[in-house]
Design an enzyme around this catalytic site. Structure first.
Site, PDB file in Angstrom:
ATOM      1  N   CYS A   1      46.054  49.228  49.692  1.00  0.00           N
ATOM      2  CA  CYS A   1      46.213  49.080  48.233  1.00  0.00           C
ATOM      3  C   CYS A   1      44.879  49.218  47.515  1.00  0.00           C
ATOM      4  O   CYS A   1      44.845  49.379  46.306  1.00  0.00           O
ATOM      5  CB  CYS A   1      46.855  47.733  47.893  1.00  0.00           C
TER       6      CYS A   1
ATOM      7  N   CYS B   1      48.373  40.113  50.354  1.00  0.00           N
ATOM      8  CA  CYS B   1      47.421  39.671  49.330  1.00  0.00           C
ATOM      9  C   CYS B   1      46.857  38.293  49.710  1.00  0.00           C
ATOM     10  O   CYS B   1      45.668  38.025  49.515  1.00  0.00           O
ATOM     11  CB  CYS B   1      48.087  39.593  47.960  1.00  0.00           C
TER      12      CYS B   1
HETATM   13 FE1  FES Z   1      47.021  44.592  47.869  1.00  0.00          FE
HETATM   14 FE2  FES Z   1      47.865  42.625  46.369  1.00  0.00          FE
HETATM   15  S1  FES Z   1      48.687  44.618  46.469  1.00  0.00           S
HETATM   16  S2  FES Z   1      46.066  42.681  47.564  1.00  0.00           S
END
Ligand code: FES
Length: 125
Positions: free
Chosen positions: A35, A104
């Site tokens: 991400c 996360c």
């Molecule tokens: Fe990757 Fe939240 S989407 S840390």
């Protein structure tokens, strides 16, 4: 059912311990390659205890809420206890995260461990 718990929303909107500690005793920075989010944790340590902690998170709302909750959970605690903090404990304290957002909270666990290890590395003669 709402995707995010009230606690997640509350910590996302009003994150605790945001910022930088100048001359921090330990700094941990981790990222998630998928991400692209990055989390940085700063520790002030006195007598093997976390006297202050701050974070900078360039990431999603769950990462910010996880950083906020995790820093609250280790503040004032001995380093040995901070090292035991798991992403599961952070997630539980937030009343859960959606499955695709669990990574996360992993960032928070990893960043804290990295910061404590940085402190130990610096202490070595
Ligand atoms: Fe990757 Fe939240 S989407 S840390």
């Amino acid at each position: 059912m709402a995707l995010y718990s009230e606690k997640v929303m509350e910590h996302f909107k009003h994150p605790r311990n945001v910022g930088v500690i100048e001359n921090a005793d330990g700094i941990g920075e981790v990222g998630n390659g998928k991400c692209g989010d990055i989390m940085k944790i700063y520790l002030k340590i006195e007598d093997e205890r976390i006297s202050d902690v701050k974070f900078e998170t360039f990431g999603c709302g769950s990462a910010i809420a996880s950083s906020s909750m995790a820093t609250e959970m280790i503040k004032g605690k001995p380093l040995s206890e901070a090292l035991l903090l798991t992403n599961k404990a952070v997630t539980e304290a937030l009343d859960g995260l959606p499955a695709h957002k669990l990574h996360c909270s992993v960032l928070a666990e990893e960043a804290i461990k990295a910061a404590v290890n940085d402190y130990y590395d610096k202490k070595q003669p």
